[in-house]
Design a protein around this motif. Structure first.
Motif, PDB file in Angstrom:
ATOM      1  N   ALA A 296       0.746  -1.047  -0.129  1.00 19.36           N
ATOM      2  CA  ALA A 296       0.063  -0.015   0.047  1.00 19.36           C
ATOM      3  C   ALA A 296       1.037   1.248  -0.127  1.00 19.36           C
ATOM      4  O   ALA A 296       0.455   2.344  -0.671  1.00 19.36           O
ATOM      5  CB  ALA A 296      -1.073   0.087   1.274  1.00 19.36           C
ATOM      6  N   PHE A 297       2.072   1.143   0.785  1.00 18.18           N
ATOM      7  CA  PHE A 297       2.887   2.332   0.825  1.00 18.18           C
ATOM      8  C   PHE A 297       3.403   2.920  -0.602  1.00 18.18           C
ATOM      9  O   PHE A 297       3.440   3.774  -1.021  1.00 18.18           O
ATOM     10  CB  PHE A 297       3.862   2.012   1.937  1.00 18.18           C
ATOM     11  CG  PHE A 297       4.989   3.216   2.087  1.00 18.18           C
ATOM     12  CD1 PHE A 297       4.790   4.279   2.759  1.00 18.18           C
ATOM     13  CD2 PHE A 297       5.934   3.280   1.121  1.00 18.18           C
ATOM     14  CE1 PHE A 297       5.797   5.185   2.978  1.00 18.18           C
ATOM     15  CE2 PHE A 297       6.942   4.270   1.446  1.00 18.18           C
ATOM     16  CZ  PHE A 297       6.653   5.496   2.179  1.00 18.18           C
TER      17      PHE A 297
ATOM     18  N   ASP B 297      -1.133   5.029  -1.610  1.00 18.71           N
ATOM     19  CA  ASP B 297      -2.612   4.982  -1.396  1.00 18.71           C
ATOM     20  C   ASP B 297      -2.862   5.225   0.144  1.00 18.71           C
ATOM     21  O   ASP B 297      -2.702   4.081   0.901  1.00 18.71           O
ATOM     22  CB  ASP B 297      -3.157   3.534  -1.846  1.00 18.71           C
ATOM     23  CG  ASP B 297      -4.613   3.589  -1.902  1.00 18.71           C
ATOM     24  OD1 ASP B 297      -5.225   4.321  -0.989  1.00 18.71           O
ATOM     25  OD2 ASP B 297      -5.127   2.866  -2.571  1.00 18.71           O
ATOM     26  N   ALA B 298      -3.026   6.330   0.419  1.00 21.11           N
ATOM     27  CA  ALA B 298      -3.302   6.645   1.714  1.00 21.11           C
ATOM     28  C   ALA B 298      -4.423   5.913   2.590  1.00 21.11           C
ATOM     29  O   ALA B 298      -4.633   5.686   3.732  1.00 21.11           O
ATOM     30  CB  ALA B 298      -3.412   8.101   2.205  1.00 21.11           C
ATOM     31  N   ASP B 299      -5.651   5.960   1.751  1.00 21.99           N
ATOM     32  CA  ASP B 299      -6.866   5.112   2.302  1.00 21.99           C
ATOM     33  C   ASP B 299      -6.443   3.663   2.376  1.00 21.99           C
ATOM     34  O   ASP B 299      -6.864   3.098   3.410  1.00 21.99           O
ATOM     35  CB  ASP B 299      -7.874   5.476   1.016  1.00 21.99           C
ATOM     36  CG  ASP B 299      -8.282   6.729   1.006  1.00 21.99           C
ATOM     37  OD1 ASP B 299      -8.653   7.422   2.049  1.00 21.99           O
ATOM     38  OD2 ASP B 299      -8.708   7.093  -0.180  1.00 21.99           O
ATOM     39  N   LYS B 300      -5.830   2.837   1.400  1.00 21.28           N
ATOM     40  CA  LYS B 300      -5.507   1.714   1.610  1.00 21.28           C
ATOM     41  C   LYS B 300      -4.788   1.205   2.844  1.00 21.28           C
ATOM     42  O   LYS B 300      -4.723   0.517   3.466  1.00 21.28           O
ATOM     43  CB  LYS B 300      -4.819   1.067   0.228  1.00 21.28           C
ATOM     44  CG  LYS B 300      -4.639  -0.256   0.130  1.00 21.28           C
ATOM     45  CD  LYS B 300      -4.290  -0.874  -1.298  1.00 21.28           C
ATOM     46  CE  LYS B 300      -4.350  -2.032  -1.359  1.00 21.28           C
ATOM     47  NZ  LYS B 300      -3.840  -2.598  -2.911  1.00 21.28           N
TER      48      LYS B 300
ATOM     49  N   ILE C  25      -3.407   9.343  10.946  1.00 20.02           N
ATOM     50  CA  ILE C  25      -2.492   8.517  10.349  1.00 20.02           C
ATOM     51  C   ILE C  25      -2.610   8.562   8.540  1.00 20.02           C
ATOM     52  O   ILE C  25      -2.033   8.922   7.836  1.00 20.02           O
ATOM     53  CB  ILE C  25      -2.435   7.280  10.790  1.00 20.02           C
ATOM     54  CG1 ILE C  25      -2.073   7.242  12.221  1.00 20.02           C
ATOM     55  CG2 ILE C  25      -1.631   6.379   9.818  1.00 20.02           C
ATOM     56  CD1 ILE C  25      -2.165   5.882  12.868  1.00 20.02           C
ATOM     57  N   ARG C  26      -4.177   8.379   8.291  1.00 21.40           N
ATOM     58  CA  ARG C  26      -4.398   8.559   6.968  1.00 21.40           C
ATOM     59  C   ARG C  26      -3.892   9.874   6.312  1.00 21.40           C
ATOM     60  O   ARG C  26      -3.224   9.831   5.213  1.00 21.40           O
ATOM     61  CB  ARG C  26      -5.982   8.160   6.491  1.00 21.40           C
ATOM     62  CG  ARG C  26      -6.407   8.255   5.123  1.00 21.40           C
ATOM     63  CD  ARG C  26      -7.450   9.265   4.951  1.00 21.40           C
ATOM     64  NE  ARG C  26      -7.559   9.459   3.459  1.00 21.40           N
ATOM     65  CZ  ARG C  26      -7.195  10.476   2.806  1.00 21.40           C
ATOM     66  NH1 ARG C  26      -6.376  11.330   3.302  1.00 21.40           N
ATOM     67  NH2 ARG C  26      -7.340  10.614   1.662  1.00 21.40           N
TER      68      ARG C  26
ATOM     69  N   ALA D 211      -1.417  10.969   3.238  1.00 19.89           N
ATOM     70  CA  ALA D 211      -1.915  11.528   1.992  1.00 19.89           C
ATOM     71  C   ALA D 211      -1.055  12.768   1.993  1.00 19.89           C
ATOM     72  O   ALA D 211      -0.403  12.999   0.689  1.00 19.89           O
ATOM     73  CB  ALA D 211      -3.264  12.069   2.406  1.00 19.89           C
ATOM     74  N   GLU D 212      -0.591  13.362   3.000  1.00 17.75           N
ATOM     75  CA  GLU D 212       0.423  14.735   2.732  1.00 17.75           C
ATOM     76  C   GLU D 212       1.616  14.160   2.514  1.00 17.75           C
ATOM     77  O   GLU D 212       2.272  14.847   1.513  1.00 17.75           O
ATOM     78  CB  GLU D 212       0.333  15.350   4.089  1.00 17.75           C
ATOM     79  CG  GLU D 212       1.260  16.575   3.991  1.00 17.75           C
ATOM     80  CD  GLU D 212       1.132  17.456   5.404  1.00 17.75           C
ATOM     81  OE1 GLU D 212       2.136  17.931   5.784  1.00 17.75           O
ATOM     82  OE2 GLU D 212      -0.062  17.585   5.764  1.00 17.75           O
ATOM     83  N   GLU D 213       2.084  13.043   3.078  1.00 19.10           N
ATOM     84  CA  GLU D 213       3.622  12.620   2.751  1.00 19.10           C
ATOM     85  C   GLU D 213       3.701  12.287   1.234  1.00 19.10           C
ATOM     86  O   GLU D 213       4.534  12.666   0.519  1.00 19.10           O
ATOM     87  CB  GLU D 213       4.014  11.741   3.568  1.00 19.10           C
ATOM     88  CG  GLU D 213       4.182  12.097   5.283  1.00 19.10           C
ATOM     89  CD  GLU D 213       4.562  11.071   6.135  1.00 19.10           C
ATOM     90  OE1 GLU D 213       4.550   9.786   5.617  1.00 19.10           O
ATOM     91  OE2 GLU D 213       5.111  11.520   7.130  1.00 19.10           O
ATOM     92  N   PHE D 214       2.516  11.410   0.785  1.00 21.55           N
ATOM     93  CA  PHE D 214       2.835  11.037  -0.570  1.00 21.55           C
ATOM     94  C   PHE D 214       2.604  12.046  -1.533  1.00 21.55           C
ATOM     95  O   PHE D 214       3.102  12.101  -2.750  1.00 21.55           O
ATOM     96  CB  PHE D 214       1.607  10.093  -0.751  1.00 21.55           C
ATOM     97  CG  PHE D 214       1.586   8.709  -0.088  1.00 21.55           C
ATOM     98  CD1 PHE D 214       3.000   8.147   0.123  1.00 21.55           C
ATOM     99  CD2 PHE D 214       0.590   8.008   0.304  1.00 21.55           C
ATOM    100  CE1 PHE D 214       2.979   6.803   0.791  1.00 21.55           C
ATOM    101  CE2 PHE D 214       0.660   6.620   1.028  1.00 21.55           C
ATOM    102  CZ  PHE D 214       1.731   6.266   1.337  1.00 21.55           C
TER     103      PHE D 214
END
Length: 118
Positions: free
Chosen positions: A13-14, A18-21, A46-47, A51-54
């Motif tokens: 997932a990382f 995909d922040a949701d996954k 955490i989600r 999302a911000e990091e991605f």
């Protein structure tokens, strides 16, 4: 599911960004503490962190080792640009309840041309 298998799903997932996954792998009350940062508490927070990091950097986690001890999994990782780190994941009821990560934040910020805090 064994802790090692859950961490393998986390890495997948990382790497998909995909922040949701990735958030689905955490309990509602989970804590993610990357030691270079303040702890992030709760699945929604955490989600949002992921999302911000991605959005800020293209990150890839290449697994070097995953070890398992009881309800803990330990991930040793590297990335294509030479950064390395490790993460500790406590698993309960097939969800991550606690994660702690160790990596060099200054090297990460410089490698991704991100601002360096004063």
């Amino acid at each position: 599911m064994k802790p090692k298998e859950l961490v393998e799903l986390w890495v997948k997932a990382f790497n998909e960004g995909d922040a949701d996954k990735i958030a689905k792998l955490y309990s509602e009350e989970a804590i993610n503490h990357q030691v270079a940062n303040e702890p992030v508490e709760g699945k929604a927070a955490i989600r949002n962190m992921f999302a911000e990091e991605f959005a800020n950097a293209e990150m890839v986690c290449i697994t070097e080792n995953i070890f398992q001890d009881g309800n803990w999994a330990i991930l040793e990782w590297k990335d294509p640009i030479g950064l390395r780190g490790c993460g500790f994941f406590k698993i309960e009821n097939d969800l991550i309840v606690f994660q702690r990560g160790y990596w060099d934040k200054l090297s990460f910020l410089k490698a991704h041309n991100l601002p360096i805090p004063e």
